[in-house]
Design an enzyme around this catalytic site. Structure first.
Site, mmCIF file in Angstrom:
data_model
loop_
_atom_site.group_PDB
_atom_site.id
_atom_site.type_symbol
_atom_site.label_atom_id
_atom_site.label_comp_id
_atom_site.label_asym_id
_atom_site.label_seq_id
_atom_site.Cartn_x
_atom_site.Cartn_y
_atom_site.Cartn_z
ATOM 1 N N ASP A 107 4.095 5.000 -5.488
ATOM 2 C CA ASP A 107 5.076 6.082 -6.354
ATOM 3 C C ASP A 107 5.433 7.584 -5.941
ATOM 4 O O ASP A 107 6.584 7.596 -6.916
ATOM 5 C CB ASP A 107 4.057 6.680 -7.563
ATOM 6 C CG ASP A 107 2.860 7.480 -7.051
ATOM 7 O OD1 ASP A 107 2.807 8.540 -6.437
ATOM 8 O OD2 ASP A 107 1.854 6.758 -7.690
ATOM 9 N N HIS A 122 0.161 0.483 1.104
ATOM 10 C CA HIS A 122 0.250 0.179 -0.073
ATOM 11 C C HIS A 122 2.150 -0.127 -0.157
ATOM 12 O O HIS A 122 2.732 -0.379 -0.636
ATOM 13 C CB HIS A 122 -0.270 0.294 -0.926
ATOM 14 C CG HIS A 122 -1.873 -0.274 -0.938
ATOM 15 N ND1 HIS A 122 -2.547 -0.572 -1.873
ATOM 16 C CD2 HIS A 122 -2.250 -0.981 0.003
ATOM 17 C CE1 HIS A 122 -3.649 -0.798 -1.386
ATOM 18 N NE2 HIS A 122 -3.558 -1.293 -0.329
#
Length: 242
Positions: A107, A122
């Site tokens: 995010d 990731h």
């Protein structure tokens, strides 16, 4: 001495801290995780979230992938704000005590909170590339599109630079993470159940004596930690005074 006081003393005495974090760091900013009671795995879709976030599903059902991705990943992440954990980690870095943040989250909230050296295992929603000409697009561009996002230069399909299920982690990010973890004098693991591999296996390369686990629920590594705090990570970090 309370567990919190012990944690604060460890932070005070350390100058080579590494933080390894997961979804629990972002849930306190309102981003849903996967495995909790209110997480994505317990919501009902035509396909399970793990399937929709797989490489195979992306290739075979790209339109459906993007519908879920925009709705449940992109919108939540772009509207979220850094919480106390993000802010205090940035302060620790600015003070020269924290050397790296290693995150399983995509995010970008650590950077939004002020952290500079963030290793994203990731990937990130904020990096998107045309699969044909490799032109870069930011997350807001993807959010404003409908259907399958296409490159405005060549018409190719744009793919987020996030690691989907069935895809491998970036070797450079892994190597950097291993370096920081293996050289740390204090490793703080926060907001992760340590069940997502291979990322979770990286923490085993820490060889110091200040391994701290901060997670609301227990993990399989609790018994190996020097200190375990079953508490809100934002609440714990809010106690740090620099």
């Amino acid at each position: 001495m309370s567990a919190i006081d012990t944690f604060l003393q460890m932070v005070h005495d350390s100058d080579n801290i590494v933080f390894f974090g997961g979804a629990g760091v972002s849930t306190e900013s309102g981003i849903p995780d996967f495995r909790s009671k209110d997480g994505l795995y317990n919501q009902h879709y035509k396909y399970p979230p793990e399937t929709m976030l797989s490489h195979t599903f992306y290739e075979q059902h790209t339109d459906e992938f993007y519908r879920f991705y925009r709705d449940k990943i992109l919108n939540a992440s772009l509207s979220a704000q850094p919480n106390m954990a993000h802010k205090k980690l940035a302060e620790l870095e600015q003070a020269g005590k924290l050397k790296a943040v290693i995150t399983q989250n995509i995010d970008g909230l650590h950077q939004k909170g002020g952290s500079k050296n963030v290793l994203e295992l990731h990937g990130s929603i904020h990096r998107n590339f045309c699969q044909h000409c490799h032109k870069f697009f930011d997350a807001e561009y993807i959010r404003q599109t409908t259907g399958i996002p296409k490159c405005d230069a060549c018409g190719g399909t744009i793919k987020p630079d996030v690691v989907l299920y069935e895809e491998g982690l970036d070797n450079d990010v892994i190597e950097q993470s291993l370096y920081y973890i293996s050289h740390a004098d204090m490793l703080i693991i926060g907001g992760t159940s340590l069940v997502v591999y291979p990322a979770a296996s990286l923490v085993r390369y820490y060889h110091g004596h200040k391994l701290v686990l901060i997670n609301k629920s227990s993990t399989d590594m609790d018994h190996t930690a020097d200190l375990v705090l079953h508490d809100s990570i934002g609440e714990v970090f809010s106690k740090i005074k620099l």
